[in-house]
Design a protein around this motif. Sequence first.
Motif, PDB file in Angstrom:
ATOM      1  N   THR A   1     107.941  18.101  72.797  1.00  0.00           N
ATOM      2  CA  THR A   1     108.560  18.949  73.617  1.00  0.00           C
ATOM      3  C   THR A   1     108.181  20.192  73.799  1.00  0.00           C
ATOM      4  O   THR A   1     108.909  21.204  74.639  1.00  0.00           O
ATOM      5  CB  THR A   1     110.117  18.880  74.135  1.00  0.00           C
ATOM      6  OG1 THR A   1     110.390  19.138  72.392  1.00  0.00           O
ATOM      7  CG2 THR A   1     110.134  17.066  73.882  1.00  0.00           C
ATOM      8  N   GLY A   2     108.028  20.701  72.299  1.00  0.00           N
ATOM      9  CA  GLY A   2     107.636  22.580  72.435  1.00  0.00           C
ATOM     10  C   GLY A   2     106.370  22.800  72.130  1.00  0.00           C
ATOM     11  O   GLY A   2     106.023  23.858  71.495  1.00  0.00           O
ATOM     12  N   ARG A   3     105.240  21.571  71.835  1.00  0.00           N
ATOM     13  CA  ARG A   3     103.718  22.257  71.575  1.00  0.00           C
ATOM     14  C   ARG A   3     103.536  23.144  72.371  1.00  0.00           C
ATOM     15  O   ARG A   3     102.439  23.445  72.865  1.00  0.00           O
ATOM     16  CB  ARG A   3     103.244  20.660  72.156  1.00  0.00           C
ATOM     17  CG  ARG A   3     103.140  20.252  73.560  1.00  0.00           C
ATOM     18  CD  ARG A   3     102.457  18.700  74.130  1.00  0.00           C
ATOM     19  NE  ARG A   3     102.311  18.905  75.335  1.00  0.00           N
ATOM     20  CZ  ARG A   3     103.366  17.673  75.351  1.00  0.00           C
ATOM     21  NH1 ARG A   3     105.004  17.366  74.787  1.00  0.00           N
ATOM     22  NH2 ARG A   3     103.515  17.667  77.492  1.00  0.00           N
ATOM     23  N   TRP A   4     103.951  23.880  73.485  1.00  0.00           N
ATOM     24  CA  TRP A   4     103.918  24.639  74.375  1.00  0.00           C
ATOM     25  C   TRP A   4     103.658  26.500  73.843  1.00  0.00           C
ATOM     26  O   TRP A   4     103.136  27.131  74.207  1.00  0.00           O
ATOM     27  CB  TRP A   4     104.568  25.170  75.827  1.00  0.00           C
ATOM     28  CG  TRP A   4     104.456  25.498  77.293  1.00  0.00           C
ATOM     29  CD1 TRP A   4     103.784  24.989  78.101  1.00  0.00           C
ATOM     30  CD2 TRP A   4     104.405  26.875  77.223  1.00  0.00           C
ATOM     31  NE1 TRP A   4     103.063  26.628  78.389  1.00  0.00           N
ATOM     32  CE2 TRP A   4     103.758  27.240  78.436  1.00  0.00           C
ATOM     33  CE3 TRP A   4     104.351  27.746  76.574  1.00  0.00           C
ATOM     34  CZ2 TRP A   4     103.724  28.435  79.380  1.00  0.00           C
ATOM     35  CZ3 TRP A   4     104.743  29.084  77.591  1.00  0.00           C
ATOM     36  CH2 TRP A   4     104.188  29.437  78.933  1.00  0.00           C
ATOM     37  N   PHE A   5     104.605  25.956  73.005  1.00  0.00           N
ATOM     38  CA  PHE A   5     104.408  27.573  71.473  1.00  0.00           C
ATOM     39  C   PHE A   5     103.932  27.385  70.567  1.00  0.00           C
ATOM     40  O   PHE A   5     103.192  27.846  69.447  1.00  0.00           O
ATOM     41  CB  PHE A   5     105.980  28.098  70.944  1.00  0.00           C
ATOM     42  CG  PHE A   5     107.097  27.179  72.062  1.00  0.00           C
ATOM     43  CD1 PHE A   5     106.997  28.681  73.097  1.00  0.00           C
ATOM     44  CD2 PHE A   5     107.258  26.034  72.030  1.00  0.00           C
ATOM     45  CE1 PHE A   5     108.441  28.397  74.233  1.00  0.00           C
ATOM     46  CE2 PHE A   5     109.095  26.557  73.176  1.00  0.00           C
ATOM     47  CZ  PHE A   5     109.526  27.387  74.827  1.00  0.00           C
ATOM     48  N   ALA A   6     102.638  26.545  70.671  1.00  0.00           N
ATOM     49  CA  ALA A   6     101.816  25.854  69.560  1.00  0.00           C
ATOM     50  C   ALA A   6     101.417  27.440  68.926  1.00  0.00           C
ATOM     51  O   ALA A   6     100.451  27.657  67.580  1.00  0.00           O
ATOM     52  CB  ALA A   6     100.753  24.823  69.291  1.00  0.00           C
ATOM     53  N   GLY A   7     100.472  28.328  69.928  1.00  0.00           N
ATOM     54  CA  GLY A   7      99.139  28.695  69.861  1.00  0.00           C
ATOM     55  C   GLY A   7     100.180  30.476  69.950  1.00  0.00           C
ATOM     56  O   GLY A   7      99.364  31.580  69.713  1.00  0.00           O
ATOM     57  N   LEU A   8     101.282  30.831  69.504  1.00  0.00           N
ATOM     58  CA  LEU A   8     101.762  32.111  69.287  1.00  0.00           C
ATOM     59  C   LEU A   8     101.423  32.629  67.909  1.00  0.00           C
ATOM     60  O   LEU A   8     101.458  32.201  67.579  1.00  0.00           O
ATOM     61  CB  LEU A   8     104.333  31.623  69.968  1.00  0.00           C
ATOM     62  CG  LEU A   8     104.006  31.284  70.833  1.00  0.00           C
ATOM     63  CD1 LEU A   8     105.334  31.037  70.461  1.00  0.00           C
ATOM     64  CD2 LEU A   8     103.772  32.023  72.159  1.00  0.00           C
ATOM     65  N   PRO A   9     102.098  33.934  68.577  1.00  0.00           N
ATOM     66  CA  PRO A   9     101.477  34.914  66.820  1.00  0.00           C
ATOM     67  C   PRO A   9     102.185  34.800  65.499  1.00  0.00           C
ATOM     68  O   PRO A   9     102.144  34.470  64.629  1.00  0.00           O
ATOM     69  CB  PRO A   9     101.568  36.267  67.618  1.00  0.00           C
ATOM     70  CG  PRO A   9     102.105  36.518  69.179  1.00  0.00           C
ATOM     71  CD  PRO A   9     101.689  35.341  69.320  1.00  0.00           C
ATOM     72  N   TYR A  10     103.875  34.016  66.386  1.00  0.00           N
ATOM     73  CA  TYR A  10     104.553  33.754  64.993  1.00  0.00           C
ATOM     74  C   TYR A  10     105.093  32.598  65.122  1.00  0.00           C
ATOM     75  O   TYR A  10     104.492  32.324  66.568  1.00  0.00           O
ATOM     76  CB  TYR A  10     106.260  34.320  65.448  1.00  0.00           C
ATOM     77  CG  TYR A  10     106.041  35.797  64.110  1.00  0.00           C
ATOM     78  CD1 TYR A  10     105.964  35.894  63.019  1.00  0.00           C
ATOM     79  CD2 TYR A  10     107.030  36.965  65.943  1.00  0.00           C
ATOM     80  CE1 TYR A  10     105.485  36.976  63.151  1.00  0.00           C
ATOM     81  CE2 TYR A  10     107.198  38.439  64.869  1.00  0.00           C
ATOM     82  CZ  TYR A  10     106.715  38.234  63.316  1.00  0.00           C
ATOM     83  OH  TYR A  10     106.564  39.485  62.912  1.00  0.00           O
ATOM     84  N   GLU A  11     104.485  31.766  64.038  1.00  0.00           N
ATOM     85  CA  GLU A  11     105.024  29.987  64.205  1.00  0.00           C
ATOM     86  C   GLU A  11     106.283  29.368  64.070  1.00  0.00           C
ATOM     87  O   GLU A  11     108.036  30.194  63.840  1.00  0.00           O
ATOM     88  CB  GLU A  11     104.540  29.491  63.058  1.00  0.00           C
ATOM     89  CG  GLU A  11     103.611  29.700  62.469  1.00  0.00           C
ATOM     90  CD  GLU A  11     102.965  28.949  61.261  1.00  0.00           C
ATOM     91  OE1 GLU A  11     103.485  28.043  60.293  1.00  0.00           O
ATOM     92  OE2 GLU A  11     101.728  27.938  61.132  1.00  0.00           O
ATOM     93  N   VAL A  12     106.680  28.916  65.167  1.00  0.00           N
ATOM     94  CA  VAL A  12     108.625  29.066  66.063  1.00  0.00           C
ATOM     95  C   VAL A  12     108.243  27.188  65.272  1.00  0.00           C
ATOM     96  O   VAL A  12     107.523  26.562  65.087  1.00  0.00           O
ATOM     97  CB  VAL A  12     108.122  28.603  66.957  1.00  0.00           C
ATOM     98  CG1 VAL A  12     109.558  28.139  67.737  1.00  0.00           C
ATOM     99  CG2 VAL A  12     108.088  30.131  67.740  1.00  0.00           C
ATOM    100  N   ALA A  13     109.828  27.451  64.782  1.00  0.00           N
ATOM    101  CA  ALA A  13     109.943  25.824  65.105  1.00  0.00           C
ATOM    102  C   ALA A  13     111.571  25.983  66.398  1.00  0.00           C
ATOM    103  O   ALA A  13     112.194  27.041  66.627  1.00  0.00           O
ATOM    104  CB  ALA A  13     111.204  25.758  63.531  1.00  0.00           C
TER     105      ALA A  13
END
Length: 586
Positions: free
Chosen positions: A506-518
């Motif tokens: 459900t958070g795959r939208w954030f995969a390409g951000l400059p900081y790795e998100v959890a």
Amino acid sequence: MWKKRTIQLGAVVILGIFLLLFRLMQLQLWQAEDFTSRHINLVEDSVRQRSQEVVIDDGRGSILDRNENLITHKKVPVLILFPFLQKINWPHEKVAAILGIDEGELLEAIKRIKEPIMYGGSQPFVLSQWQIEAINSLKVPGVFAVERKIALEKAPARQLVGVLGENEKLAKERYPDKEMLSKTIIGVSGLQKSFDAFLVGEGKTKLVYHVDAIGNPLFGASVKYTNLENSLYPATLKMTLDLKIQQKAEELADAHGIKKGGIVLLDVGTNSLLAMVSRPDPNEKNPFSGSGLSNLMLKEQIVGSVFKTVIAAAAIENGLADSPRLFDCSRKINGQRDLQYNYGLLNFEESFARSCNNAFAEMAKDLQKIDPGLIEEYATRLSLTGRAGWEGNVYHMAGFRQLPEEEPGRVFLTDSERKDPNFAALTGIGQKEVRVTPLAVANMMATIARGGAKEQVRAVSEIEYKNSSTMFSFQQEPLPGRTIAPETAQELQKLLRRVITDSNGTGRWFAGLPYEVAGKSGTAETGRFLEDRQLHNKWFAGYFPFDKPRYALVAVNLDVFEDEGGVNPLFSDMVKFLYSYDQRAE
């Protein structure tokens, strides 16, 4: 007969004189500072009628961000002009030359004024240091170059910082042992209220001149500078907020159309508040009208699937996550086919990444069978119940709370609900009676990011005396009670990261951000409807960078339709901004 009437008349006159004298004594001796039910201060009002004044500083303590930037006001070097300049000869041509303006323009500004003015009005003419020194060296009565404290038209973090008001009755109730002027400004909400005892002023700094009934100077062109000198008070608050981050967060919340909701950003290392945005904004003209003054980031909200993090923690520590068990994620929690999310059979980790409702409803019922209080216990271990804000003793004030408006959160309302399997199932997906604050959710993410260390959230780091020495320092403090094991925190970290990396997460939208998100998403049904359509709360809560956590961030949009009001773009833009902000700092 006439003698009797004369005596009666004389008695009436004497009685009238006595009553008049009694009334004068009452006004001057007993009720001079508290006249009628409206508590009018006759002494102050009489002085006010005989004088005209310009307030340079309201006397209240300042509030700074972590980099010592002013939060609520600015100090501006300005030119103050008094009305009696119309009636005296003064070197206006020299003053105009210093300002770099036409002398006719300067004379026009004071042509018809009846009270002192700040040259330029609401957009004051800002003086340079050499202009201040040059104008004051002329020693012209009625012309003053001063640094004036001016409230910001739209101060940042308005609900968190709070608003001020003049309330003589409340001030006397709050400070019964302190002599309070009738126009003393006090805090009525937010930090302004909780820290009011430190910030409240002892008097305003003013330029004053006395006038007769038609406004002419009583003692010539003599202006008095009044200032109550105190090297210690009022104090200054040093917040943990970063003004630049706060301003960007507000800008992004508005740009992404957050009408009801906001942002919470914590520094993971110090567990301090870096930014807090709540929408709607207060009404600038009347902040007490409507709901804009309420800080929704401190209010209980329906959280939805973000609560699955609690169920996951409890499942890990109670042996429900180790088995090869598969969950039927093609069905809803009532057993019906789920046509929208038809994921088939998923294991524990896959169920978390894809936010399978049926899996967490089943695990919640299993936890209930082990112990009906287990779900609440783990919500508390992850700081979702109770209060997250800093609380402790500050001098003689026991149990002082920085954020007294923060609500405590809850899971169940009654014992019968705790024991009901249907309630447990709905609770497992963050519905039914589950209510938590966005601040508590951010603190949960920070707790997991730190490996299970549960701490209080600070909004203020220090109280400083007026001379800049430290009065009180708010240290990092643990939240009381048990927390999760470090090993559990590590497992939760992996789960929260997989929400981003799983191709169907459900958070795959954030995969390409400059900081790795959890992180974890949530879409909660509110039970409220508009135009026959149910409203939802949209959440995304997480931390980053994943390998070396620095920030815990929550973005929430409340009371929106299911297919609208996504918070993903807002969360994403905040991550991008913080990355670039950190790059510039390095």
